[in-house]
Design a protein around this motif. Structure first.
Motif, PDB file in Angstrom:
ATOM      1  N   ALA A  70       1.184  -1.351   0.341  1.00 25.16           N
ATOM      2  CA  ALA A  70      -0.034   0.261  -0.103  1.00 25.16           C
ATOM      3  C   ALA A  70       1.037   1.348  -0.412  1.00 25.16           C
ATOM      4  CB  ALA A  70      -1.050  -0.369   1.264  1.00 25.16           C
ATOM      5  N   ARG A  71       1.681   1.241   0.763  1.00 33.69           N
ATOM      6  CA  ARG A  71       2.979   2.713   0.566  1.00 33.69           C
ATOM      7  C   ARG A  71       3.348   2.340  -0.410  1.00 33.69           C
ATOM      8  NH1 ARG A  71       3.347   6.803   3.908  1.00 33.69           N
ATOM      9  NH2 ARG A  71       5.671   6.513   4.240  1.00 33.69           N
ATOM     10  N   ALA A  72       3.871   2.054  -1.397  1.00 32.27           N
ATOM     11  CA  ALA A  72       4.091   1.697  -1.862  1.00 32.27           C
ATOM     12  C   ALA A  72       3.447   2.260  -3.631  1.00 32.27           C
ATOM     13  CB  ALA A  72       5.347  -0.188  -3.208  1.00 32.27           C
ATOM     14  N   LEU A  73       1.915   1.990  -3.796  1.00 32.92           N
ATOM     15  CA  LEU A  73       1.175   2.321  -4.308  1.00 32.92           C
ATOM     16  C   LEU A  73       0.326   3.259  -4.350  1.00 32.92           C
ATOM     17  CD1 LEU A  73      -0.277  -1.173  -5.855  1.00 32.92           C
ATOM     18  CD2 LEU A  73       1.492  -0.084  -7.197  1.00 32.92           C
ATOM     19  N   ARG A  74      -0.036   3.973  -3.179  1.00 35.73           N
ATOM     20  CA  ARG A  74      -0.792   4.921  -2.729  1.00 35.73           C
ATOM     21  C   ARG A  74      -0.421   6.316  -3.316  1.00 35.73           C
ATOM     22  NH1 ARG A  74      -0.042   7.454   2.588  1.00 35.73           N
ATOM     23  NH2 ARG A  74      -2.324   7.314   2.990  1.00 35.73           N
ATOM     24  N   SER A  75       1.426   7.073  -3.306  1.00 36.71           N
ATOM     25  CA  SER A  75       1.383   7.980  -4.606  1.00 36.71           C
ATOM     26  C   SER A  75       1.310   7.623  -5.699  1.00 36.71           C
ATOM     27  CB  SER A  75       2.918   8.246  -3.585  1.00 36.71           C
ATOM     28  OG  SER A  75       4.049   7.127  -4.258  1.00 36.71           O
ATOM     29  N   ARG A  76       0.795   7.091  -6.378  1.00 36.13           N
ATOM     30  CA  ARG A  76       0.574   6.673  -7.288  1.00 36.13           C
ATOM     31  C   ARG A  76      -0.107   7.635  -8.398  1.00 36.13           C
ATOM     32  NH1 ARG A  76       1.907   1.057 -10.219  1.00 36.13           N
ATOM     33  NH2 ARG A  76       3.282   0.266  -9.032  1.00 36.13           N
ATOM     34  N   ASP A  77      -1.791   7.330  -8.071  1.00 34.35           N
ATOM     35  CA  ASP A  77      -2.629   9.019  -7.915  1.00 34.35           C
ATOM     36  C   ASP A  77      -4.336   8.731  -6.895  1.00 34.35           C
ATOM     37  OD1 ASP A  77      -5.130   7.081  -8.860  1.00 34.35           O
ATOM     38  OD2 ASP A  77      -3.462   7.001 -10.575  1.00 34.35           O
ATOM     39  N   ARG A  81      -4.863   5.237  -4.065  1.00 34.00           N
ATOM     40  CA  ARG A  81      -4.769   5.534  -2.834  1.00 34.00           C
ATOM     41  C   ARG A  81      -6.179   5.033  -2.611  1.00 34.00           C
ATOM     42  NH1 ARG A  81      -2.358  11.232  -0.064  1.00 34.00           N
ATOM     43  NH2 ARG A  81      -2.622  10.515   1.971  1.00 34.00           N
ATOM     44  N   GLU A  82      -6.574   5.591  -2.906  1.00 40.62           N
ATOM     45  CA  GLU A  82      -8.181   5.513  -2.285  1.00 40.62           C
ATOM     46  C   GLU A  82      -8.314   3.262  -1.970  1.00 40.62           C
ATOM     47  OE1 GLU A  82     -11.458   6.833  -4.067  1.00 40.62           O
ATOM     48  OE2 GLU A  82     -11.145   8.834  -3.487  1.00 40.62           O
ATOM     49  N   VAL A  83      -7.871   2.880  -3.059  1.00 45.05           N
ATOM     50  CA  VAL A  83      -8.442   1.811  -2.798  1.00 45.05           C
ATOM     51  C   VAL A  83      -7.240   0.641  -2.617  1.00 45.05           C
ATOM     52  CG1 VAL A  83      -7.563  -0.549  -5.571  1.00 45.05           C
ATOM     53  CG2 VAL A  83      -9.287   1.315  -5.309  1.00 45.05           C
ATOM     54  N   VAL A  84      -5.647   1.170  -2.589  1.00 50.38           N
ATOM     55  CA  VAL A  84      -4.951  -0.135  -1.601  1.00 50.38           C
ATOM     56  C   VAL A  84      -4.308   0.824   0.285  1.00 50.38           C
ATOM     57  CG1 VAL A  84      -3.162   0.383  -3.321  1.00 50.38           C
ATOM     58  CG2 VAL A  84      -3.355   1.939  -2.371  1.00 50.38           C
ATOM     59  N   ASP A  85      -5.737   1.788   0.064  1.00 52.09           N
ATOM     60  CA  ASP A  85      -5.405   2.561   1.575  1.00 52.09           C
ATOM     61  C   ASP A  85      -6.676   1.280   2.120  1.00 52.09           C
ATOM     62  OD1 ASP A  85      -3.744   4.262   1.445  1.00 52.09           O
ATOM     63  OD2 ASP A  85      -5.201   5.995   1.967  1.00 52.09           O
ATOM     64  N   MET A  86      -7.477   1.646   1.977  1.00 54.72           N
ATOM     65  CA  MET A  86      -8.961   0.403   2.196  1.00 54.72           C
ATOM     66  C   MET A  86      -8.730  -0.238   2.080  1.00 54.72           C
ATOM     67  SD  MET A  86     -11.837   0.973   2.828  1.00 54.72           S
ATOM     68  CE  MET A  86     -12.442   2.371   3.016  1.00 54.72           C
ATOM     69  N   TYR A  87      -7.901  -1.663   1.535  1.00 53.64           N
ATOM     70  CA  TYR A  87      -7.467  -2.593   1.254  1.00 53.64           C
ATOM     71  C   TYR A  87      -6.347  -3.078   2.726  1.00 53.64           C
ATOM     72  CZ  TYR A  87      -5.400  -7.193  -0.136  1.00 53.64           C
ATOM     73  OH  TYR A  87      -5.033  -8.404  -0.036  1.00 53.64           O
ATOM     74  N   PHE A  88      -5.238  -2.252   2.383  1.00 53.35           N
ATOM     75  CA  PHE A  88      -4.935  -2.182   3.794  1.00 53.35           C
ATOM     76  C   PHE A  88      -5.972  -2.248   5.472  1.00 53.35           C
ATOM     77  CE2 PHE A  88      -2.464   0.140   7.404  1.00 53.35           C
ATOM     78  CZ  PHE A  88      -2.234  -1.327   8.144  1.00 53.35           C
ATOM     79  N   LEU A  89      -6.820  -1.219   5.336  1.00 53.96           N
ATOM     80  CA  LEU A  89      -7.200  -1.149   6.501  1.00 53.96           C
ATOM     81  C   LEU A  89      -7.938  -2.481   6.733  1.00 53.96           C
ATOM     82  CD1 LEU A  89      -8.581   2.582   6.266  1.00 53.96           C
ATOM     83  CD2 LEU A  89      -6.871   1.700   7.254  1.00 53.96           C
ATOM     84  N   GLU A  90      -8.874  -2.994   5.957  1.00 54.13           N
ATOM     85  CA  GLU A  90     -10.112  -3.532   5.632  1.00 54.13           C
ATOM     86  C   GLU A  90      -9.313  -5.501   6.311  1.00 54.13           C
ATOM     87  OE1 GLU A  90     -11.498  -5.127   2.038  1.00 54.13           O
ATOM     88  OE2 GLU A  90     -13.278  -3.113   2.389  1.00 54.13           O
ATOM     89  N   THR A  91      -7.808  -5.326   5.426  1.00 56.28           N
ATOM     90  CA  THR A  91      -6.957  -6.447   6.700  1.00 56.28           C
ATOM     91  C   THR A  91      -6.551  -6.457   7.854  1.00 56.28           C
ATOM     92  OG1 THR A  91      -5.594  -6.763   4.104  1.00 56.28           O
ATOM     93  CG2 THR A  91      -4.675  -7.601   6.159  1.00 56.28           C
TER      94      THR A  91
END
Length: 212
Positions: A70-77, A81-91
């Motif tokens: 998530a940290r590696a991908l969230r800076s792209r756009d 960011r919303e998708v990877v952040d939510m995936y981390f939080l859900e995990t």
């Protein structure tokens, strides 16, 4: 006082399903809860260690992998960011729920209602005082006892009218006694199944309060 507050919080968690009909689940699976808030802070700061207290050591590798991704991908756009952040939080929340032995039914949105008892419990932890929480619980217990006692007494007055009325009295009696037993068990620090474990050793047919 903090020790008293913690003891009261334990009682809230043990008795929540009994004292609060129709209550919402504890809010560790909501965006307003402490688990998700810790996760959001970790995503912003890059510091995962404070989040790890919410999961077990065995779960740590999975969460670390998702966090690093998530940290590696969230800076792209913003969309990524919303998708990877939510995936981390859900995990994170899913893993935490697993440590509680609770099912994961999704991460609830901000503003999801929580049980009043949980609100009072968190206020007690924040303030260091359990007085308001104790007053709330006392009121809930008193209301619950009075309601079940009234039902039992009313049913008892008609218990001999017919078999059906007799069964209604037994049902009201059992509900009242089990309610009292559950409160006593939780207040004494026992688990939710403490009386059930004791009851297994009680001979069938004994006319006491242990086996209903």
């Amino acid at each position: 006082m903090r020790l008293i507050t913690f003891s009261i919080l334990v009682i809230v968690l043990l008795l929540g399903s009994l004292l609060l009909p129709g209550r919402a689940d504890a809010h560790c699976d909501t965006m307003d809860g402490p688990v998700a808030k810790a996760g959001l802070l970790a995503l912003e700061t890059g510091k995962l260690d404070p989040v790890l207290r919410w999961i077990s050591a065995q779960q740590e590798p999975e969460l670390r992998h998702v966090f690093e991704t998530a940290r590696a991908l969230r800076s792209r756009d913003e969309d990524v960011r919303e998708v990877v952040d939510m995936y981390f939080l859900e995990t994170l929340v899913r893993l935490h729920r697993a440590t509680e032995g609770a099912p994961y039914t999704g991460l609830k949105p901000t503003g999801t209602p929580i049980a009043p008892a949980i609100h009072h419990a968190e206020e007690a932890l924040a303030s260091g005082s359990g007085s308001d929480l104790l007053a709330y619980l006392s009121s809930q217990i008193q209301s619950g006892l009075e309601l079940r006692l009234h039902r039992a007494l009313e049913a008892a007055s008609h218990a001999d009218d017919s078999i059906e009325h007799g069964r209604e009295w037994v049902a009201a009696y059992v509900e009242f006694v089990h309610y009292v037993e559950a409160i006593d068990t939780a207040a004494a620090g026992g688990g939710a199944h403490a009386h059930d474990d004791q009851n297994r050793n009680v001979p069938a047919g004994r006319a006491d309060h242990a086996d209903h």
